[in-house]
Design a protein around this motif. Sequence first.
Motif, PDB file in Angstrom:
ATOM      1  N   HIS A 183       0.681  -1.525   0.185  1.00 41.41           N
ATOM      2  CA  HIS A 183      -0.131  -0.597  -0.171  1.00 41.41           C
ATOM      3  C   HIS A 183       1.403   1.121   0.251  1.00 41.41           C
ATOM      4  N   PHE A 184       1.668   0.990   0.450  1.00 41.27           N
ATOM      5  CA  PHE A 184       2.672   2.559   0.652  1.00 41.27           C
ATOM      6  C   PHE A 184       3.500   2.768  -0.785  1.00 41.27           C
ATOM      7  N   ASN A 185       3.729   1.343  -1.083  1.00 38.89           N
ATOM      8  CA  ASN A 185       4.475   1.998  -2.690  1.00 38.89           C
ATOM      9  C   ASN A 185       3.555   2.011  -3.286  1.00 38.89           C
ATOM     10  N   ASP A 186       2.428   1.803  -3.288  1.00 41.13           N
ATOM     11  CA  ASP A 186       1.234   1.948  -4.548  1.00 41.13           C
ATOM     12  C   ASP A 186       1.349   3.643  -4.454  1.00 41.13           C
ATOM     13  N   LYS A 187       0.791   3.967  -2.927  1.00 37.76           N
ATOM     14  CA  LYS A 187       0.450   5.392  -2.576  1.00 37.76           C
ATOM     15  C   LYS A 187       2.007   6.583  -2.619  1.00 37.76           C
TER      16      LYS A 187
END
Length: 84
Positions: A58-62
């Motif tokens: 999630h963090f890498n996607d955002k």
Amino acid sequence: MLEKMINKRVLKDVEKLSPHHQTSALESYNSVILRFAPKNVVFPFIGMLCRLYLSAIHFNDKADRPQATSASVPVFKVHFPKFK
């Protein structure tokens, strides 16, 4: 002599301000981890591992999102804790 001391102090401050020494991304990631795996809930090992993997995805996607703007002015969210 005073100028040399000030310059050394200024250089140290600038070094601390460089993007290599900033911790805001780490603090953001820790915030995402707490959203997926709060500390007041006990998870089994595999559940915690899956939640950590999910928070990393999630963090890498955002992470590469552009700055939010309103009428071409950057928008920032300011958070004021209730206890202060």
